[in-house]
Write an enzyme that holds these catalytic residues in place. Structure first.
Site, PDB file in Angstrom:
ATOM      1  N   LYS A  46      84.331  43.967  56.494  1.00  0.00           N
ATOM      2  CA  LYS A  46      83.072  43.217  56.345  1.00  0.00           C
ATOM      3  C   LYS A  46      82.046  44.023  55.539  1.00  0.00           C
ATOM      4  O   LYS A  46      81.299  43.466  54.733  1.00  0.00           O
ATOM      5  CB  LYS A  46      82.535  42.867  57.737  1.00  0.00           C
ATOM      6  CG  LYS A  46      81.138  42.285  57.779  1.00  0.00           C
ATOM      7  CD  LYS A  46      81.041  40.913  57.135  1.00  0.00           C
ATOM      8  CE  LYS A  46      79.615  40.371  57.267  1.00  0.00           C
ATOM      9  NZ  LYS A  46      79.401  39.177  56.447  1.00  0.00           N
TER      10      LYS A  46
ATOM     11  N   LEU B 248      75.523  38.505  67.509  1.00  0.00           N
ATOM     12  CA  LEU B 248      74.272  39.231  67.783  1.00  0.00           C
ATOM     13  C   LEU B 248      73.837  39.995  66.539  1.00  0.00           C
ATOM     14  O   LEU B 248      74.636  40.231  65.637  1.00  0.00           O
ATOM     15  CB  LEU B 248      74.505  40.171  68.963  1.00  0.00           C
ATOM     16  CG  LEU B 248      74.814  39.424  70.272  1.00  0.00           C
ATOM     17  CD1 LEU B 248      75.527  40.309  71.270  1.00  0.00           C
ATOM     18  CD2 LEU B 248      73.530  38.838  70.861  1.00  0.00           C
ATOM     19  N   PRO B 249      72.549  40.409  66.490  1.00  0.00           N
ATOM     20  CA  PRO B 249      72.033  40.997  65.251  1.00  0.00           C
ATOM     21  C   PRO B 249      72.766  42.262  64.797  1.00  0.00           C
ATOM     22  O   PRO B 249      73.012  42.426  63.601  1.00  0.00           O
ATOM     23  CB  PRO B 249      70.572  41.320  65.581  1.00  0.00           C
ATOM     24  CG  PRO B 249      70.222  40.431  66.727  1.00  0.00           C
ATOM     25  CD  PRO B 249      71.495  40.206  67.487  1.00  0.00           C
TER      26      PRO B 249
ATOM     27  N   LYS C 150      70.466  45.761  56.859  1.00  0.00           N
ATOM     28  CA  LYS C 150      71.273  46.439  57.901  1.00  0.00           C
ATOM     29  C   LYS C 150      72.696  46.662  57.410  1.00  0.00           C
ATOM     30  O   LYS C 150      73.257  47.761  57.558  1.00  0.00           O
ATOM     31  CB  LYS C 150      71.304  45.565  59.172  1.00  0.00           C
ATOM     32  CG  LYS C 150      72.305  46.027  60.214  1.00  0.00           C
ATOM     33  CD  LYS C 150      72.767  44.901  61.159  1.00  0.00           C
ATOM     34  CE  LYS C 150      73.521  43.823  60.443  1.00  0.00           C
ATOM     35  NZ  LYS C 150      74.181  42.839  61.317  1.00  0.00           N
TER      36      LYS C 150
ATOM     37  N   THR D 151      78.023  41.584  62.770  1.00  0.00           N
ATOM     38  CA  THR D 151      78.293  42.732  61.898  1.00  0.00           C
ATOM     39  C   THR D 151      77.673  43.953  62.560  1.00  0.00           C
ATOM     40  O   THR D 151      76.453  44.108  62.587  1.00  0.00           O
ATOM     41  CB  THR D 151      77.704  42.521  60.490  1.00  0.00           C
ATOM     42  OG1 THR D 151      78.176  41.275  59.986  1.00  0.00           O
ATOM     43  CG2 THR D 151      78.114  43.648  59.560  1.00  0.00           C
TER      44      THR D 151
HETATM   45  P1  NAD Z   1      69.933  35.703  64.077  1.00  0.00           P
HETATM   46  O1  NAD Z   1      68.936  36.784  64.081  1.00  0.00           O
HETATM   47  O2  NAD Z   1      69.587  34.348  63.527  1.00  0.00           O
HETATM   48  O3  NAD Z   1      70.467  35.449  65.578  1.00  0.00           O
HETATM   49  C1  NAD Z   1      70.722  36.468  66.519  1.00  0.00           C
HETATM   50  C2  NAD Z   1      70.547  35.842  67.921  1.00  0.00           C
HETATM   51  O4  NAD Z   1      70.897  36.814  68.908  1.00  0.00           O
HETATM   52  C3  NAD Z   1      69.103  35.428  68.199  1.00  0.00           C
HETATM   53  O5  NAD Z   1      69.075  34.058  68.599  1.00  0.00           O
HETATM   54  C4  NAD Z   1      68.664  36.367  69.331  1.00  0.00           C
HETATM   55  O6  NAD Z   1      67.750  35.766  70.245  1.00  0.00           O
HETATM   56  C5  NAD Z   1      69.988  36.682  69.999  1.00  0.00           C
HETATM   57  N1  NAD Z   1      69.973  37.941  70.747  1.00  0.00           N
HETATM   58  C6  NAD Z   1      69.597  39.179  70.316  1.00  0.00           C
HETATM   59  N2  NAD Z   1      69.761  40.095  71.284  1.00  0.00           N
HETATM   60  C7  NAD Z   1      70.262  39.434  72.363  1.00  0.00           C
HETATM   61  C8  NAD Z   1      70.657  39.827  73.686  1.00  0.00           C
HETATM   62  N3  NAD Z   1      70.554  41.117  74.072  1.00  0.00           N
HETATM   63  N4  NAD Z   1      71.129  38.887  74.518  1.00  0.00           N
HETATM   64  C9  NAD Z   1      71.230  37.599  74.131  1.00  0.00           C
HETATM   65  N5  NAD Z   1      70.880  37.139  72.893  1.00  0.00           N
HETATM   66  C10 NAD Z   1      70.409  38.056  72.034  1.00  0.00           C
HETATM   67  O7  NAD Z   1      71.216  36.284  63.327  1.00  0.00           O
HETATM   68  P2  NAD Z   1      72.402  35.443  62.632  1.00  0.00           P
HETATM   69  O8  NAD Z   1      72.028  35.148  61.231  1.00  0.00           O
HETATM   70  O9  NAD Z   1      72.844  34.368  63.545  1.00  0.00           O
HETATM   71  O10 NAD Z   1      73.529  36.600  62.572  1.00  0.00           O
HETATM   72  C11 NAD Z   1      74.256  37.022  63.724  1.00  0.00           C
HETATM   73  C12 NAD Z   1      75.279  38.061  63.288  1.00  0.00           C
HETATM   74  O11 NAD Z   1      76.178  37.493  62.327  1.00  0.00           O
HETATM   75  C13 NAD Z   1      74.645  39.293  62.607  1.00  0.00           C
HETATM   76  O12 NAD Z   1      75.327  40.448  63.000  1.00  0.00           O
HETATM   77  C14 NAD Z   1      74.818  38.999  61.129  1.00  0.00           C
HETATM   78  O13 NAD Z   1      74.841  40.184  60.347  1.00  0.00           O
HETATM   79  C15 NAD Z   1      76.138  38.250  61.123  1.00  0.00           C
HETATM   80  N6  NAD Z   1      76.314  37.320  59.989  1.00  0.00           N
HETATM   81  C16 NAD Z   1      75.378  36.352  59.724  1.00  0.00           C
HETATM   82  C17 NAD Z   1      75.553  35.500  58.642  1.00  0.00           C
HETATM   83  C18 NAD Z   1      74.548  34.418  58.278  1.00  0.00           C
HETATM   84  O14 NAD Z   1      74.740  33.776  57.236  1.00  0.00           O
HETATM   85  N7  NAD Z   1      73.497  34.190  59.052  1.00  0.00           N
HETATM   86  C19 NAD Z   1      76.712  35.619  57.847  1.00  0.00           C
HETATM   87  C20 NAD Z   1      77.664  36.585  58.169  1.00  0.00           C
HETATM   88  C21 NAD Z   1      77.451  37.425  59.241  1.00  0.00           C
END
Ligand code: NAD
Length: 292
Positions: A166, A61-62, A235, A90
């Site tokens: 992290k 999740l975000p 963030k 994160t």
């Molecule tokens: P993203 O914004 O692409 O995806 C987040 C998903 O969560 C979305 O599909 C959204 O609809 C869903 N969501 C939000 N609130 C919700 C709720 N209450 N119930 C159900 N679904 C919900 O983000 P991402 O890039 O996939 O990143 C996710 C996490 O992983 C973050 O915390 C980010 O910091 C971490 N992260 C991402 C990456 C990367 O390369 N993308 C790398 C390392 C860590």
């Protein structure tokens, strides 16, 4: 065991697909709908349904706020069968500790397991999964963590330590990307080619994760498709500097990096984080204009 997966964004969709490919029986949910549910999984609209069907639930999740909302949703129904929650988001250490305490009161194990290595790393199963939690919590979820990636490291025995790890990592990655953008923009202004600079840097002492991966794959090629948004990077840097200020530690570099990522995320909200290079480079033009 049926595994729940909540949050099928850029990272979550790749991780859920890995779990499905590893043979886990998966029930998935996302506010945005079923478009990125992996083949073989069952999509449900409500996290309460996930909680009623799954012993182990993985979140991607975000931020910590979204994780807290989802965890409360898991507990709300009263008919849940959840025994353990793995949060790969994160969230920062503070949110992880609060969520861990709430789950502990319900007798549910919690492991914070943030990830690093990008969407490409997730697909290649090289993604770093850093995790922490009690011995009992970790041994409960390790079979599921195995499905996420081949690169897993336990970093501590309580919730929140993996989140601290992290933040250490992402502050360094954010700093490398920001500093490399300024330095490459300087070199181009001086008349050097970007490709030439990357070639020299990657066998010299200035090399880092920006010069050896982000610039060659996303900036030089102008693909800008790492799958990690500037909002998420801003963030992460904000979480790092918040913890550092609270601890009374040094923030000379942290403040400069934080200001730049916040400015970029405010002006181009949602852009791929690798677009920080054109954002930084554009300042040469705007400064030139203001002088003339
Ligand atoms: P993203 O914004 O692409 O995806 C987040 C998903 O969560 C979305 O599909 C959204 O609809 C869903 N969501 C939000 N609130 C919700 C709720 N209450 N119930 C159900 N679904 C919900 O983000 P991402 O890039 O996939 O990143 C996710 C996490 O992983 C973050 O915390 C980010 O910091 C971490 N992260 C991402 C990456 C990367 O390369 N993308 C790398 C390392 C860590």
């Amino acid at each position: 065991v049926t595994v729940g997966f909540i949050g099928l964004g850029n990272m979550g969709a790749a991780l859920a697909a890995n779990l499905s490919a590893a043979g886990e029986s998966l029930v998935v949910a996302d506010l945005a709908g079923p478009a990125r549910a992996p083949a073989g999984s069952v999509f449900v609209a409500d996290v309460g349904v996930v909680a009623a069907q799954c012993e182990v639930v993985v979140c991607s999740l975000p931020d910590g706020k979204a994780s807290a909302t989802v965890v409360r949703g898991l507990l709300a129904g009263g008919d849940h069968i959840v025994e353990a929650v793995i949060d790969t988001s994160t969230t920062g250490p503070r949110a992880a500790r609060v969520i861990s305490d709430e789950l502990e009161m319900e007798g549910i194990a919690y492991v914070d397991a943030p990830v690093s290595g990008g969407v490409a790393g997730a697909r290649a199963r090289t993604l770093a999964v850093m995790y922490s939690g009690t011995d009992a919590a970790c041994s409960r979820v390790e079979p599921v963590l195995e499905g996420l990636s081949d690169n897993r490291k336990r970093v501590g025995n309580r919730a929140g330590l993996a989140q601290a790890m992290k933040l250490v990592n992402n502050f360094l990655a954010a700093t490398a990307m920001a500093a490399t953008s300024e330095a490459i923009a300087f070199g181009m202004e001086a008349g050097l080619e970007m490709a030439t600079m990357l070639d020299v840097l990657n066998t010299s002492s200035g090399h880092n994760t920006a010069t050896d991966e982000k610039f060659p794959n996303h900036v030089l090629t102008e693909r800008y498709a790492s799958g990690f948004s500037n909002l998420l990077m801003a963030k992460d840097v904000g979480l790092y500097i918040g913890e550092m200020r609270e601890a009374g530690g040094p923030v000379d570099i942290g403040e400069a990096v934080d200001v730049l990522w916040r400015r970029f995320a405010a002006e181009e909200a949602g852009a791929d984080f690798t677009r920080i290079f054109p954002f930084v480079r554009a300042e040469f033009d705007s400064r030139g204009e203001s002088i003339t």
